[in-house]
Design an enzyme around this catalytic site. Sequence first.
Site, mmCIF file in Angstrom:
data_model
loop_
_atom_site.group_PDB
_atom_site.id
_atom_site.type_symbol
_atom_site.label_atom_id
_atom_site.label_comp_id
_atom_site.label_asym_id
_atom_site.label_seq_id
_atom_site.Cartn_x
_atom_site.Cartn_y
_atom_site.Cartn_z
ATOM 1 N N ARG A 41 0.854 -1.186 0.000
ATOM 2 C CA ARG A 41 0.000 0.000 0.000
ATOM 3 C C ARG A 41 0.888 1.234 0.000
ATOM 4 O O ARG A 41 1.933 1.271 0.645
ATOM 5 C CB ARG A 41 -0.888 -0.023 1.242
ATOM 6 C CG ARG A 41 -1.804 1.180 1.350
ATOM 7 C CD ARG A 41 -2.848 0.951 2.422
ATOM 8 N NE ARG A 41 -2.272 0.455 3.667
ATOM 9 C CZ ARG A 41 -3.000 -0.077 4.634
ATOM 10 N NH1 ARG A 41 -4.298 -0.219 4.480
ATOM 11 N NH2 ARG A 41 -2.435 -0.484 5.749
ATOM 12 N N ASP B 67 -11.681 -11.778 -6.909
ATOM 13 C CA ASP B 67 -13.122 -11.526 -6.900
ATOM 14 C C ASP B 67 -13.721 -11.497 -8.295
ATOM 15 O O ASP B 67 -14.940 -11.565 -8.443
ATOM 16 C CB ASP B 67 -13.425 -10.185 -6.219
ATOM 17 C CG ASP B 67 -13.102 -10.203 -4.734
ATOM 18 O OD1 ASP B 67 -12.999 -11.318 -4.177
ATOM 19 O OD2 ASP B 67 -12.947 -9.132 -4.141
ATOM 20 N N ARG C 80 -16.565 -46.848 -26.268
ATOM 21 C CA ARG C 80 -16.161 -46.224 -27.527
ATOM 22 C C ARG C 80 -16.947 -46.757 -28.726
ATOM 23 O O ARG C 80 -16.757 -46.289 -29.849
ATOM 24 C CB ARG C 80 -14.674 -46.458 -27.771
ATOM 25 C CG ARG C 80 -13.755 -45.784 -26.752
ATOM 26 C CD ARG C 80 -12.303 -46.072 -27.089
ATOM 27 N NE ARG C 80 -11.390 -45.442 -26.150
ATOM 28 C CZ ARG C 80 -10.898 -44.208 -26.284
ATOM 29 N NH1 ARG C 80 -11.248 -43.486 -27.340
ATOM 30 N NH2 ARG C 80 -10.056 -43.709 -25.396
ATOM 31 N N MET D 193 -1.382 -37.569 -23.089
ATOM 32 C CA MET D 193 -2.448 -38.144 -23.906
ATOM 33 C C MET D 193 -2.931 -37.106 -24.925
ATOM 34 O O MET D 193 -2.397 -36.008 -25.015
ATOM 35 C CB MET D 193 -3.615 -38.606 -23.028
ATOM 36 C CG MET D 193 -3.275 -39.732 -22.082
ATOM 37 S SD MET D 193 -4.683 -40.269 -21.086
ATOM 38 C CE MET D 193 -5.410 -41.476 -22.166
ATOM 39 N N GLY D 194 -3.978 -37.478 -25.665
ATOM 40 C CA GLY D 194 -4.558 -36.555 -26.630
ATOM 41 C C GLY D 194 -4.740 -37.146 -28.007
ATOM 42 O O GLY D 194 -5.228 -36.459 -28.915
ATOM 43 N N GLN E 108 -4.488 -38.982 -16.413
ATOM 44 C CA GLN E 108 -4.995 -37.742 -16.990
ATOM 45 C C GLN E 108 -6.508 -37.759 -17.185
ATOM 46 O O GLN E 108 -7.137 -36.714 -17.331
ATOM 47 C CB GLN E 108 -4.306 -37.479 -18.334
ATOM 48 C CG GLN E 108 -2.815 -37.291 -18.225
ATOM 49 C CD GLN E 108 -2.103 -37.505 -19.549
ATOM 50 O OE1 GLN E 108 -2.046 -36.612 -20.385
ATOM 51 N NE2 GLN E 108 -1.557 -38.688 -19.757
#
Length: 816
Positions: free
Chosen positions: A119, A197, A506, A608-609, A698
Site C-alpha cells: 500500500r 473476486d 467407444r 495423452m490426446g 490424466q
Amino acid sequence: LLRPHPPSLHKYTSPDIIKSNKHSSLYILELENMHTNDHMVNILSCLISVHTPHFLSVSGMNAAVRATVRVGLYTGAKVFFIHEGYQGLVDGGDCIRPATWESVSMMLQLGGTVIGSARCKDFQTREGRMKAAYNLVKRGITNLCVIGGDGSLTGANQFRTEWSDLLVNLVSKGKISADEAKNASHLNIVGMVGSIDNDFCGTDMTIGTDSALHRIMEVVDSITTTAQSHQRAFILEVMGRHCGYLALVTALACGADWVFIPEMPPEDGWEEHLCRRLMETRNRGSRLNVIIVAEGAMARDGKPITCDHIRELVTKRLGYDTRSTILGHVQRGGTPSAFDRILGSRMGVEAVMALMEATPDTPACVVSLSGNQAVRLPLMECVQVTKDVTIAMKEGRFEDAVKLRGKSFENNWNTYKLLAHVQFTHSYTKPQSSNINVAVLNVGAPCAGMNAAVRAAVRIGITQGHNMLAVHDGFEGLAQGKIEQFTWTSVGGWTGKGGSNLGTKRVLPAKYMEEISLNIAKYNIHGLIVIGGFEAFSGGLDLVHAREKYEELCIPIVVIPATVSNNVPGSDFSIGADTALNTITMTCDRIKQSAAGTKRRVFIIETMGGYCGYLATMSGLAAGADAAYIFEEKFGIRDLETNVEHIVQKMKTTVKRGLILRNENSNANYTTDFIFNLYSEEGKGVFDCRKNVLGHMQQGGTPTPFDRNFATKMGAKSVLWLTEKLKECYRHGRIFANTPDSACVLGMRKRGLVFQPLDELKEETDFDHRIPKTQWWLKLRPILKILAKYKINLDTSEAVLMEHIISKRAPVTLVK
C-alpha cells in the site's frame, strides 16, 4: 521499449532474426537502427485499491510477470522490475532493478507475486507521483505494465494523465534536463487485472480467480463428506465484498441449495423460502445442505446477511445441525491453476504487444479475456462500468447490476436460477408434464465433468416437464435397452464426481442401428443428448446419415464435447480437458522440482490426446516446458537436434534443468523412447535424462471448477435448445426432425456457446486423425517457444484492436 513515434510495422521478431528476415512475409518491427538500451519496459505489480484497505496478491501474477519480462527481452527491450508496487516506484533506488531471463525462472508454480506489493499513500499525493516520475525519467522508462485491481489501474491512469505536467515541474525545479523531458515526453500504460473476486468489468476472468475457485472447491469437497456423514447443513462464506462471482460459480460447481450474492439480494421473506428449500432437499433423500455466502451479501434493505445470521435461522426453524466456515485468505494463496498460468502468460504477451503499438493518442488500456480471445479495452471505461455496478446495487437496480457484470456473470446467474429456484409440490413430482422423453448417454473415454453435464441436463429437463431417461454404456447400452428414468435425486452429488457414472464405451452406433431405432421407438424417445469425445461426434453423424433408412432417428440430437483430448470439431474447449491439463501441470511442477534439485537433468513427458496436441501445448505453456512435440506441427531430426543444442546451451546458465513434452501420437517414428535415447546420447557429459508416461491418470480425478461450471452450463443449454427444437419439429401430432440444424454440436466458439449442425462440421474435420482441421490454440505455440528462449518469428497477423465496453452495455442505463 518503444520509440516515441508509432512503429510502421506491427509484427515482431527477435532482434537477431530481424536482419535476416527483411524480406519475410511477416511484417516486423524495425529495431535495427534502434539502440537496445533506449527501449525499456517496466513491470509494476501493485495491488492498491482506493475502495478497500487491502492490497493482496493473487495466484497467477507471476506468470504474467514472467511472460512480460521474457517477451520484452525477446523484442530487444530493457526490462525493469519495480519491487513493492507504487511504493517502490516512489522510493526508487534498489526497488527498481533490471530483470533478466533467469530472474523469472521457476516462478510459474509460485503463488502471490515475487516482486512484492505494498500500500502506498505517497503515490496518492502529487508530490509522491512527482518522485515516481523522476525515478522513471532518470532510467529512461516510458512504458508501464501495471498488474492490479481497479484502484491500482485508476492510479496508473491518473499518473499518465499528469505526466506532462509532472515533467514540466521537474524541469522547472532542475531535477531533470529539458532533453530528458523531451525523451520521456509520453508515458504508455497497459494494465492486467489481478483479482480473485473477478470484479473488474470487461473481462470474463481476472488473473487469480480460477486459482481461488480451486482452493474453495477443495474445501467444499472436504466439507461435503463430513456433512453427508453427520447429516449437517453447512454455510460457507467466500470472498467477494462487492462481487458475487466466487460465490455464484461455487454454488454452480457444488450444487449448493442457496447462494447469497451482493448483485442480487434475495426477495423479501427469503427466510421462509430458504427453509422450505432446505426441507425439500432433505425430503428428497439428501443428507446435507450447502449454502454459499459472499462476504458482501445483503438483503434488499441493505442490511448484511452473515453466516451467523443464517446459522441461527436454520438451527431455530429447522433444528438442523448447522456449521459455518469462513474461508478467508486461504482463497488467495496456493499454487496457481493451469488456467491462471496460461491466462497470465497470454495477458503478459498481449500487454507487451499493446505497448509496442501504443501512440501518444492511444488511451490507457487493459488486456483481458473474452471467451478464449484476448481483447484490449479502454481502462477508464472498464473502471467506469465497474463503478456503475456498485451504483446500481446501491440504488436497488439489481437486474442492471447483473447485466453490467457482463455476459459470463449473467449466464452463470441464469443457470443457477434454473437449477436452484425450483419448487416441487411433492418430493418427486415434476412441474407441468410435457410428455416429452429425452435420453442422455455418455460415449467414448470417460473424463471429469461428464457427471456434472448429465446432472444439469437431467434437472433442467425435469424443470421443463420432460421425462429424463439415462442410457448406460453409450450407444451399445442404447441398442441393448439399458435405459432407466432418472429423477431429481438420481443425480444428487454428481457435480463433483469424476469419470462417468452412466458408464461409457467407444462403440459407434453403425452396427447397432436397427436395435437403436427399435429402442428409440420402444421407449418413445423424442430427443437425444450425447456427451462425449470424437466418438460422440462420429456417432451423432452416423445417426444423422441413418435417418433416411430409420424414421425413428428423425429426432433432435445434440452432442456435448467431453474429452481430455479437446479434439471435437465445433468447439474450442471440451469438458474434461481443464482437469487433465491441471493434472499434467501439477505433475510437471513436481518433476521440475526434482530436476532443479539434482541439476543438469532433462525430463521427457508423454501426454495423452491422440493426434491432438492441445494437452502437450497448453501444459507446456502452463509448466514452462522447453519444447512440446505434437502431430499438428511436423518436426524432424533437424528440429530435434536444435532442441538438444538449446538444452545444452541452457545448462550453461543458472537454470540447469529441462522439460520436454511429447503428445502420444505426435510422430510414429520419433517415439518417446526414441527422443529419450536421443537426448540421453547427445547430452552425455552435459545432462542426463528421465522419462515419464503419464497415462490414464490424466482421465481421472475430481473435476476442476472450470469443468464443473462449463459442464453445468453446457448441460443446461443443451436441454433448453432441445425443448425449443422439439416445438419446431412437432408436426401432425408427432416429432419429426430431419433438417441439418436438428442435429448439432454445442460448443464454445471464441466468445460464446453456439450450436453447429453436425453435417456442416464434416468439412472442418480430419477423420483419419480425429481432429478438427483448424485449431485455435496452435496460434499460442509461438508464445511457448518465445518463453523458452527460442529465436523465432511471432506472427500477430490477427491484430487485437481496442474495443469499447460502454457500447457493449448499451441496453443498460449507466449512472455517471
